[in-house]
Design a protein around this motif. Structure first.
Motif, PDB file in Angstrom:
ATOM      1  N   ASN A  15       1.075  -1.410   0.113  1.00  0.00           N
ATOM      2  CA  ASN A  15      -0.033  -0.074  -0.068  1.00  0.00           C
ATOM      3  C   ASN A  15       0.806   1.257   0.048  1.00  0.00           C
ATOM      4  O   ASN A  15       0.738   2.195  -0.713  1.00  0.00           O
ATOM      5  N   LYS A  16       1.868   1.356   0.835  1.00  0.00           N
ATOM      6  CA  LYS A  16       2.743   2.270   0.623  1.00  0.00           C
ATOM      7  C   LYS A  16       3.497   2.754  -0.329  1.00  0.00           C
ATOM      8  O   LYS A  16       3.801   3.899  -1.015  1.00  0.00           O
ATOM      9  N   ARG A  17       3.947   1.506  -0.969  1.00  0.00           N
ATOM     10  CA  ARG A  17       4.639   1.674  -2.360  1.00  0.00           C
ATOM     11  C   ARG A  17       3.704   2.156  -3.461  1.00  0.00           C
ATOM     12  O   ARG A  17       4.087   3.057  -4.160  1.00  0.00           O
ATOM     13  N   GLU A  18       2.409   1.629  -3.413  1.00  0.00           N
ATOM     14  CA  GLU A  18       1.351   2.321  -4.413  1.00  0.00           C
ATOM     15  C   GLU A  18       1.037   3.867  -4.177  1.00  0.00           C
ATOM     16  O   GLU A  18       1.042   4.451  -5.136  1.00  0.00           O
ATOM     17  N   GLN A  19       1.193   4.029  -2.971  1.00  0.00           N
ATOM     18  CA  GLN A  19       0.780   5.776  -2.804  1.00  0.00           C
ATOM     19  C   GLN A  19       2.104   6.448  -3.213  1.00  0.00           C
ATOM     20  O   GLN A  19       2.073   7.529  -3.808  1.00  0.00           O
ATOM     21  N   ALA A  20       3.235   5.683  -2.895  1.00  0.00           N
ATOM     22  CA  ALA A  20       4.417   6.577  -3.146  1.00  0.00           C
ATOM     23  C   ALA A  20       4.582   6.693  -4.791  1.00  0.00           C
ATOM     24  O   ALA A  20       5.120   7.708  -5.342  1.00  0.00           O
ATOM     25  N   GLU A  21       4.424   5.589  -5.466  1.00  0.00           N
ATOM     26  CA  GLU A  21       4.210   5.728  -6.922  1.00  0.00           C
ATOM     27  C   GLU A  21       3.268   6.607  -7.451  1.00  0.00           C
ATOM     28  O   GLU A  21       3.514   7.421  -8.511  1.00  0.00           O
ATOM     29  N   PHE A  22       2.098   6.704  -6.792  1.00  0.00           N
ATOM     30  CA  PHE A  22       0.986   7.589  -7.292  1.00  0.00           C
ATOM     31  C   PHE A  22       1.785   9.285  -6.990  1.00  0.00           C
ATOM     32  O   PHE A  22       1.502  10.132  -7.797  1.00  0.00           O
ATOM     33  N   LYS A  23       2.282   9.256  -6.012  1.00  0.00           N
ATOM     34  CA  LYS A  23       2.714  10.873  -5.521  1.00  0.00           C
ATOM     35  C   LYS A  23       3.942  10.984  -6.369  1.00  0.00           C
ATOM     36  O   LYS A  23       4.100  12.126  -7.003  1.00  0.00           O
ATOM     37  N   VAL A  80      15.288   3.775  -4.968  1.00  0.00           N
ATOM     38  CA  VAL A  80      15.513   4.277  -3.926  1.00  0.00           C
ATOM     39  C   VAL A  80      14.293   3.605  -2.818  1.00  0.00           C
ATOM     40  O   VAL A  80      14.223   2.925  -1.947  1.00  0.00           O
ATOM     41  N   LEU A  81      13.006   3.745  -3.510  1.00  0.00           N
ATOM     42  CA  LEU A  81      11.969   3.200  -3.002  1.00  0.00           C
ATOM     43  C   LEU A  81      12.000   1.629  -2.554  1.00  0.00           C
ATOM     44  O   LEU A  81      11.625   1.235  -1.584  1.00  0.00           O
ATOM     45  N   ASP A  82      12.121   0.873  -3.585  1.00  0.00           N
ATOM     46  CA  ASP A  82      12.469  -0.419  -3.489  1.00  0.00           C
ATOM     47  C   ASP A  82      13.649  -0.803  -2.553  1.00  0.00           C
ATOM     48  O   ASP A  82      13.333  -1.741  -1.672  1.00  0.00           O
ATOM     49  N   ALA A  83      14.643  -0.154  -2.441  1.00  0.00           N
ATOM     50  CA  ALA A  83      15.851  -0.430  -1.655  1.00  0.00           C
ATOM     51  C   ALA A  83      15.257  -0.018  -0.163  1.00  0.00           C
ATOM     52  O   ALA A  83      15.713  -0.799   0.852  1.00  0.00           O
ATOM     53  N   LEU A  84      14.548   1.142   0.012  1.00  0.00           N
ATOM     54  CA  LEU A  84      14.051   1.334   1.529  1.00  0.00           C
ATOM     55  C   LEU A  84      12.905   0.207   1.933  1.00  0.00           C
ATOM     56  O   LEU A  84      12.986  -0.263   2.937  1.00  0.00           O
ATOM     57  N   GLU A  85      12.150  -0.179   0.818  1.00  0.00           N
ATOM     58  CA  GLU A  85      11.360  -1.467   1.464  1.00  0.00           C
ATOM     59  C   GLU A  85      12.029  -2.525   1.605  1.00  0.00           C
ATOM     60  O   GLU A  85      11.551  -3.476   2.475  1.00  0.00           O
ATOM     61  N   ASP A  86      13.130  -2.934   1.001  1.00  0.00           N
ATOM     62  CA  ASP A  86      14.040  -4.198   1.334  1.00  0.00           C
ATOM     63  C   ASP A  86      14.903  -3.777   2.695  1.00  0.00           C
ATOM     64  O   ASP A  86      15.382  -5.061   2.775  1.00  0.00           O
ATOM     65  N   GLY A  87      14.703  -2.740   3.187  1.00  0.00           N
ATOM     66  CA  GLY A  87      15.383  -2.500   4.504  1.00  0.00           C
ATOM     67  C   GLY A  87      16.782  -2.207   4.250  1.00  0.00           C
ATOM     68  O   GLY A  87      17.528  -2.543   5.523  1.00  0.00           O
ATOM     69  N   LEU A  88      17.315  -1.912   3.013  1.00  0.00           N
ATOM     70  CA  LEU A  88      18.897  -1.770   2.981  1.00  0.00           C
ATOM     71  C   LEU A  88      19.284  -0.279   3.894  1.00  0.00           C
ATOM     72  O   LEU A  88      18.594   0.617   3.967  1.00  0.00           O
ATOM     73  N   SER A  89      20.397  -0.330   4.083  1.00  0.00           N
ATOM     74  CA  SER A  89      21.104   0.898   4.875  1.00  0.00           C
ATOM     75  C   SER A  89      21.071   2.060   4.056  1.00  0.00           C
ATOM     76  O   SER A  89      21.268   1.796   2.855  1.00  0.00           O
TER      77      SER A  89
END
Length: 171
Positions: free
Chosen positions: A32-40, A128-137
């Motif tokens: 859900n957060k990813r969909e919102q971020a992609e829309f934004k 960056v969004l994908d990496a943040l979702e994956d929990g990367l530093s």
């Protein structure tokens, strides 16, 4: 005895399903957060393009008004008739007023674009969004995902912070 067995089976299956749903909730929230971020992001990109177009139009109109104003002032100096000169002066004043309004609108468009992502942040937004979702530093994202190493690390850190700020402010 059968009703007790039924109650135990129903409660154990309910507990099992609750546990499974609990495991799925973070994944659903991330989607859900990813969909919102992609829309934004797509909305921000569209707004950025529209603002760029509006700025270009405003600058063109401003240049066009300025050139017409200078040519009208040259004609004014050649006129000898006072009544014509008076009417022309009023026209020049109205052109100057509309030129000032146009300048203000250009500044407003430029100021409103300050709340949007920079082109560099837009370029790296998805990764960056994908990496943040994956929990990367942050360090891993800046160096390996965005490719900002050595002397460009600070620039990458600024872009990452801009993207995070955009997601948090709009999220």
């Amino acid at each position: 005895f059968s009703s007790i067995t039924y109650a135990i089976l129903a409660s154990s299956s309910s507990l099992y399903l609750t546990t499974q749903l609990g495991k799925l909730k973070p994944k659903i929230d991330a989607i859900n957060k990813r969909e919102q971020a992609e829309f934004k992001h797509s909305l921000a990109s569209d707004l950025y393009l529209a603002q760029s177009t509006n700025t270009a139009i405003a600058q063109y109109l401003l240049a066009d008004r300025s050139s017409s104003l200078s040519s009208e002032q040259a004609v004014e100096s050649e006129l000898l008739n006072d009544s014509v000169h008076q009417g022309f002066s009023e026209n020049v004043d109205s052109v100057q007023n509309s030129s000032e309004l146009l300048n203000k609108s250009v500044q407003t468009v430029q100021n409103s674009s300050d709340n949007e992502l920079s082109p560099l942040a837009i370029e790296h937004f998805e990764d960056v969004l994908d990496a943040l979702e994956d929990g990367l530093s942050d360090s891993h994202i800046i160096k390996n995902v965005m490719g900002f190493k050595n002397y460009r690390y600070k620039e990458g850190k600024n872009v990452l912070n801009e993207i995070k700020r955009f997601i948090d402010l709009d999220g």
